[in-house]
Design a protein around this motif. Structure first.
Motif, PDB file in Angstrom:
ATOM      1  N   PHE A  49       0.819  -1.213   0.000  1.00 43.20           N
ATOM      2  CA  PHE A  49       0.000   0.000   0.000  1.00 43.20           C
ATOM      3  C   PHE A  49       0.855   1.266   0.000  1.00 43.20           C
ATOM      4  N   VAL A  50       1.984   1.260   0.683  1.00 43.64           N
ATOM      5  CA  VAL A  50       2.872   2.432   0.654  1.00 43.64           C
ATOM      6  C   VAL A  50       3.409   2.639  -0.758  1.00 43.64           C
ATOM      7  N   HIS A  51       3.683   1.537  -1.445  1.00 41.78           N
ATOM      8  CA  HIS A  51       4.181   1.633  -2.827  1.00 41.78           C
ATOM      9  C   HIS A  51       3.159   2.320  -3.728  1.00 41.78           C
ATOM     10  N   TYR A  52       1.876   1.992  -3.547  1.00 35.37           N
ATOM     11  CA  TYR A  52       0.848   2.524  -4.436  1.00 35.37           C
ATOM     12  C   TYR A  52       0.194   3.810  -3.927  1.00 35.37           C
ATOM     13  N   PHE A  53       0.123   3.969  -2.597  1.00 35.27           N
ATOM     14  CA  PHE A  53      -0.615   5.103  -2.042  1.00 35.27           C
ATOM     15  C   PHE A  53       0.245   6.028  -1.177  1.00 35.27           C
ATOM     16  N   ASN A  54       1.551   5.826  -1.194  1.00 34.42           N
ATOM     17  CA  ASN A  54       2.487   6.677  -0.465  1.00 34.42           C
ATOM     18  C   ASN A  54       2.204   6.628   1.042  1.00 34.42           C
ATOM     19  N   LEU A  55       2.279   7.746   1.748  1.00 35.60           N
ATOM     20  CA  LEU A  55       2.162   7.763   3.208  1.00 35.60           C
ATOM     21  C   LEU A  55       0.814   7.225   3.687  1.00 35.60           C
ATOM     22  N   GLN A  56      -0.260   7.592   3.004  1.00 41.46           N
ATOM     23  CA  GLN A  56      -1.600   7.162   3.422  1.00 41.46           C
ATOM     24  C   GLN A  56      -1.748   5.639   3.383  1.00 41.46           C
ATOM     25  N   GLY A  57      -0.939   4.991   2.573  1.00 37.22           N
ATOM     26  CA  GLY A  57      -1.021   3.544   2.439  1.00 37.22           C
ATOM     27  C   GLY A  57      -0.743   2.791   3.727  1.00 37.22           C
ATOM     28  N   ILE A  58       0.040   3.391   4.633  1.00 39.50           N
ATOM     29  CA  ILE A  58       0.391   2.699   5.875  1.00 39.50           C
ATOM     30  C   ILE A  58      -0.839   2.509   6.762  1.00 39.50           C
ATOM     31  N   THR A  59      -1.739   3.501   6.790  1.00 43.75           N
ATOM     32  CA  THR A  59      -2.955   3.355   7.591  1.00 43.75           C
ATOM     33  C   THR A  59      -4.022   2.536   6.861  1.00 43.75           C
ATOM     34  N   MET A  60      -4.003   2.540   5.553  1.00 48.02           N
ATOM     35  CA  MET A  60      -4.904   1.677   4.795  1.00 48.02           C
ATOM     36  C   MET A  60      -4.569   0.209   5.063  1.00 48.02           C
ATOM     37  N   ALA A  61      -3.287  -0.095   5.118  1.00 41.71           N
ATOM     38  CA  ALA A  61      -2.847  -1.456   5.439  1.00 41.71           C
ATOM     39  C   ALA A  61      -3.277  -1.841   6.845  1.00 41.71           C
ATOM     40  N   PHE A  62      -3.163  -0.908   7.779  1.00 38.77           N
ATOM     41  CA  PHE A  62      -3.568  -1.135   9.173  1.00 38.77           C
ATOM     42  C   PHE A  62      -5.053  -1.475   9.247  1.00 38.77           C
TER      43      PHE A  62
END
Length: 418
Positions: A381-394
Motif C-alpha cells: 500500500f505504501v508503494h501505491y498510495f504513499n504515506l496514506q497507504g500505511i494506515t490503509m494497510a492497518f
C-alpha cells in the motif's frame, strides 16, 4: 456492573495518562520535530521488547493466575514467589546483554550509535522496570483496582515530569533517558504502596521456586514473547519503510498518528486488561463467557465508534493542540487509522479469550500470520498510495483479523442457551 466500575477507575488512569502523555509528546514535538518523534517511537518499541525478555514475559500469566488463585493463599504465595524469581533471574541475564551489545542495538533500532548510553542505562535499571511490572500485574490480578489506579496515576505523573525536564535540557537524548528512567523510578513508589497493603507479607515472595507454576507461566511467556517481538518489529520495519520510501518526516507523522490512536483507545485497552483478562479467566461455562462478551460489545463498541467520529472531525484541532504546524500533513492518516482502530477493538474483545483460556497455539499462529500480513500490506500500500497507504494497510489487516476472530469463536458467539 463490574465492567462499568472498572471502566470508571480505568478512566481516571486514562485521563491522567493521556494528559501527561500528550503534554510530554507536545514537548518532544516542539524540541525534536517529526524526526525526533520517529526515533523516540522506535526506542519505545525496543524498550517493549527488552522488558518482555527481562521479566520472562509472565505479566499476563501472573494476572490470570493471581485472579484464579485469589481464594487460595498457598497458591498465591507460590505464584508470587516463582514470578519474582523469574523476573529477577531474567533481568540479571538480559541486563548485561543490553550493556555489552548497546552499540549494536542502537545502530539496529535507531540507525546510528549515538544513543548507545541510553541503552546501557536501560540494561543497568531494567531489573527495577521488571519488578515494577510484576507488582502491577499482581495488583491487577488481585482486582486491587484502587491501588492499581493510584500506581498507574503516579507513574504517569512521574513520567511526565522526568520527560519534560530531560527533553528541555537534552532534546532527543533526554527523551530516550526519560523512557528508560521513569518506570524504574516508579518501582520504588509502587513497592512502598504494595508493602503498606493489608494483604502484603514478605512470605508471598520468599517461597521456593515452583516448577508446576513456572510451566503454567511458560505458556503465557511464549505468547507474550511472540507479541513483544511481532508488534514492535513490525512497527520498526514499517517505520524504516516510510523513512526509505517517503521521508523521516513521514515516519514522524505516522508515529504522531499512532500516539493519537493509542491515547484515545487507552481507556478501552486499560478496561480490557484490568477487567476482561482476569474476569474471563475466572469464568467456567460457555454461557457465562458469551454473556460477558456480549456485555463488553454493548458498552465498548459504541464508545469506540463515538470516539472515532469525534477524533476525525476534530483532527485539525488535535494536530494543532498536540503537535506543531509541521505535523499538519498527518491529517490524511486519520480516516483509515480510525477505521482500523474500530475493528481492532472489536477483534480484541474476542482475542482476549485466547489469553484468558491459554489457547497458546491459536494465539501464536494468528499473531504471526497477521503481523506478516500487516507488514506485507504495508509494503504494497505504501508503494501505491504513499504515506496514506500505511494506515490503509492497518485498517484492512484488522478487518480481516476481526472476521477471523468471529470464525474462530463462532460456536461460542452464535450458540443459543436456554
Amino acid at each position: 456492573m463490574q465492567l462499568v466500575k472498572t471502566s470508571i477507575f480505568s478512566a481516571i488512569i486514562t485521563v491522567i495518562r493521556i494528559a501527561s502523555g500528550f503534554v510530554a509528546n507536545k514537548v518532544v514535538a516542539i524540541y525534536t520535530g517529526p524526526g525526533g518523534v520517529a526515533l523516540i517511537g522506535a526506542f519505545s518499541n525496543f524498550i517493549s521488547i527488552a522488558l518482555t525478555f527481562a521479566n520472562g514475559a509472565i505479566n499476563n500469566g501472573v494476572i490470570k493466575y493471581a485472579s484464579e488463585y485469589k481464594g487460595n493463599e498457598r497458591k498465591q504465595k507460590l505464584l508470587y514467589s516463582t514470578s519474582f524469581k523469574i523476573s529477577v533471574y531474567c533481568s540479571m541475564l538480559f541486563g548485561p546483554i543490553l550493556i555489552l551489545f548497546a552499540p549494536f542495538f542502537s545502530d539496529l533500532v535507531l540507525t546510528n550509535d549515538v544513543y548507545t548510553n541510553a541503552i546501557r542505562v536501560l540494561g543497568c535499571s531494567i531489573v527495577l522496570y521488571s519488578l515494577n511490572s510484576l507488582l502491577i500485574s499482581i495488583l491487577n490480578g488481585r482486582h486491587e483496582i484502587k491501588m492499581f489506579t493510584l500506581v498507574n496515576t503516579l507513574g504517569s505523573i512521574v513520567g511526565l515530569v522526568v520527560t519534560v525536564i530531560l527533553v528541555y535540557f537534552f532534546k532527543v537524548q533526554g527523551a530516550l533517558y526519560a523512557l528508560v528512567l521513569s518506570q524504574s523510578i516508579v518501582f520504588f513508589i509502587t513497592l512502598i504502596l504494595v508493602v503498606k497493603s493489608k494483604w502484603f507479607s514478605w512470605s508471598y515472595f520468599t517461597q521456593p521456586f515452583n516448577k508446576i507454576i513456572a510451566r503454567k507461566l511458560w505458556g503465557f511467556s511464549l505468547m507474550a514473547i511472540i507479541t513483544a517481538i511481532a508488534v514492535p518489529v513490525s512497527q520498526i520495519l514499517l517505520r524504516n519503510l516510510l523513512i526509505a520510501e517517503v521521508s523521516i518526516e513521514g515516519a514522524g507523522y505516522w508515529q504522531g498518528m499512532m500516539k493519537v490512536s493509542d491515547g484515545y483507545l487507552l481507556l478501552i485497552v486499560t478496561s480490557l486488561s484490568t477487567y476482561y483478562l482476569p474476569k474471563l479467566a475466572s469464568l467456567k461455562t460457555d454461557k457465562d463467557l458469551q454473556k460477558e462478551i456480549f456485555s463488553g460489545y454493548k458498552i465498548i463498541l459504541p464508545s469506540v465508534l463515538f470516539g472515532c467520529i469525534v477524533i476525525y472531525y476534530m483532527r485539525f484541532f488535535i494536530i494543532k493542540l498536540l503537535y506543531t504546524p509541521s505535523f499538519t500533513p498527518m491529517e490524511s492518516l486519520f480516516f483509515w487509522q480510525l477505521v482500523g482502530d474500530f475493528f481492532k477493538m472489536a477483534a480484541w474483545i474476542l482475542s482476549y479469550l485466547m489469553l484468558a483460556k491459554a489457547m497458546i497455539k491459536i494465539f501464536i499462529i494468528t499473531e504471526i500470520v497477521f503481523t506478516i500480513l500487516y507488514v506485507g500490506l504495508g509494503y504494497i500500500f505504501v508503494h501505491y498510495f504513499n504515506l496514506q497507504g500505511i494506515t490503509m494497510a492497518f485498517a484492512l489487516n484488522y478487518i480481516i483479523y476481526f472476521l477471523t476472530m468471529l470464525f474462530l469463536f463462532r460456536r461460542l458467539i452464535f450458540k443459543k442457551f436456554n
